[in-house]
Design an enzyme around this catalytic site. Structure first.
Site, short mmCIF file in Angstrom:
data_model
loop_
_atom_site.label_atom_id
_atom_site.label_comp_id
_atom_site.label_asym_id
_atom_site.label_seq_id
_atom_site.Cartn_x
_atom_site.Cartn_y
_atom_site.Cartn_z
N ILE A 160 2.12 -9.86 -1.25
CA ILE A 160 2.47 -11.11 -0.60
C ILE A 160 1.29 -12.08 -0.69
O ILE A 160 0.24 -11.85 -0.11
CB ILE A 160 2.87 -10.88 0.87
CG1 ILE A 160 3.99 -9.83 0.95
CG2 ILE A 160 3.28 -12.19 1.52
CD1 ILE A 160 5.21 -10.14 0.09
N ASP A 241 14.88 -20.64 -7.88
CA ASP A 241 15.45 -21.54 -8.87
C ASP A 241 14.64 -22.84 -8.94
O ASP A 241 14.55 -23.46 -10.00
CB ASP A 241 16.90 -21.86 -8.48
CG ASP A 241 17.77 -22.17 -9.69
OD1 ASP A 241 17.64 -21.47 -10.71
OD2 ASP A 241 18.57 -23.12 -9.61
N GLU A 365 7.27 -13.84 -9.55
CA GLU A 365 8.48 -14.68 -9.52
C GLU A 365 9.39 -14.38 -10.71
O GLU A 365 10.02 -15.28 -11.27
CB GLU A 365 8.13 -16.16 -9.43
CG GLU A 365 7.55 -16.54 -8.07
CD GLU A 365 7.42 -18.02 -7.86
OE1 GLU A 365 8.35 -18.76 -8.23
OE2 GLU A 365 6.39 -18.44 -7.30
#
Length: 385
Positions: A160, A241, A365
């Site tokens: 994280i 996105d 990601e």
């Protein structure tokens, strides 16, 4: 002098070029960033970026929420990454960490947190990855169990970013409305919530604040849920996105800096009485590097422009941009190291730092192989219609 001609491309409006130019000038006068203490450096960067208004594009304005301007986010990340990877990291996490609030948060949630993160008064983090589910978000196992007017959070999140220094976390946990992706929900919670602890700090080849978080009976009110129960997967994918394209922009910034460093090297270094730049093999390296940079930029800003034009999803375009820009930036930086010879691997050299910085972008990601799956599925779906 870095190439600025791309700012005249039809993807941009006049305000975009002005923003990139102003931020570039601000970073040029920022001074040295101490990479020896990444926690302190990131706190300082967030505070100074926020104080001077550069974090405003990272989240929606609670008083007048508008869609996030992805081109501004990308130009910011490209510019910051070209100057320093930690500056890019500090900016990016303010956006990614609050993306769910910008897109799906309630009025109260946005009013509580976004004025703080947009001004650098609070540091945000996005807690999605788990020890056994990295890219496979649907198989997340952290639980959120109903307990009256609260939920009890139990489980772990790992890798994280801003873990350990964040003031607020957006996290995703299984509430059980359905199997797999259908049973996840999103929550926002302050870092000082009882039951949340930093289980481990994680070191990487390019140091950033990273941690494993442990949740043990962490009690949060139902008002902490972002959106509706079971919408967590949709929320996470919507955030990615938007911000996946900005990862590609950061890689582009690293690649531009590597090309600039290589050009400076070959036009000043002499071998056997002539500049390196006069050698055809060196010219071939430079040509390939320049081609990769421009091709990546076209994919990055196509994806950003498409999203800003109102496309509900740009998964295909964002995946193409991230895959190409990160993979090709790795090649550009490797070539820059090669052209620097022994100096290229000396600790403290710019190209050595870039070599370490770029590698993680091909993983987080959505790793490069995951992007290939997304692109292939989109192409196959289009072929079937």
């Amino acid at each position: 002098m870095p190439d600025r001609s791309f700012l005249d491309w039809p993807f941009f409006e006049p305000g975009h070029a002005a923003h990139a130019t102003a931020l570039d000038g601000w970073m040029a006068g920022f001074g040295a960033i101490d990479h020896a203490d990444t926690d302190a450096a990131c706190r300082d960067l967030v505070a100074r970026l926020g104080a001077d208004g550069w974090l405003m594009p990272t989240a929606a304005d609670p008083a007048d929420p508008q869609p996030l301007d992805v081109r501004t986010l990308c130009l910011s990340r490209e510019t910051l990454a070209r100057h320093d990877g930690l500056a890019d990291f500090a900016f990016a996490m303010q956006g990614l960490g609050t993306g769910a609030l910008s897109l799906f948060g309630s009025d109260d949630q946005r009013a509580e947190w976004l004025p703080l993160t947009r001004t650098g008064k609070a540091i945000s983090a996005f807690a999605l990855t788990e020890p056994r589910s990295g890219s496979d978000v649907a198989n997340s196992t952290m639980t959120a169990t109903e307990d009256g007017h609260h939920y009890l959070l139990d489980g772990e999140k790992t890798w994280i970013s801003n873990g350990g220094i964040a003031d607020v976390y957006t996290l995703f946990a299984r509430t059980g409305e359905g199997p797999g992706a259908k049973g996840l929900s999103a929550f926002v919670l302050p870092a000082d919530t009882p039951g949340l602890e930093i289980a481990e700090r994680l070191d990487t080849i390019a140091p950033h604040p990273l941690a494993t978080l442990r949740f043990s009976g962490c009690r949060v009110p139902k008002s902490a849920m972002i959106g509706a129960p079971g919408q967590g997967f949709k929320i996470a994918m919507s955030v990615l996105d938007v911000f996946r394209t900005t990862v590609a922009a950061a890689a582009l910034g690293f690649a531009r800096r590597a090309l600039d460093e290589a050009l400076a090297r070959v036009t000043s270094r002499e071998v056997q009485g002539e500049k390196l730049a006069e050698l055809q093999m060196v010219q071939a390296h430079i040509a390939e590097m320049a081609l990769r940079v421009d091709a990546a930029a076209l994919l990055v800003y196509r994806a950003a422009w498409t999203k800003d034009q109102g496309a509900p999803r740009v998964s295909r375009e964002a995946a193409m941009a991230k895959l190409y820009a990160t993979d090709e930036a790795q090649k550009v930086i490797d070539a820059a190291v090669q052209l620097h010879g022994g100096d290229g691997v000396r600790s403290g050299q710019t190209v050595e730092r870039l070599y370490r910085e770029i590698r993680a972008l091909r993983i987080y990601e959505g790793a490069s192989d995951v992007q290939k799956v997304i692109i292939a599925r989109a192409a196959l779906s289009e072929a079937a219609t």
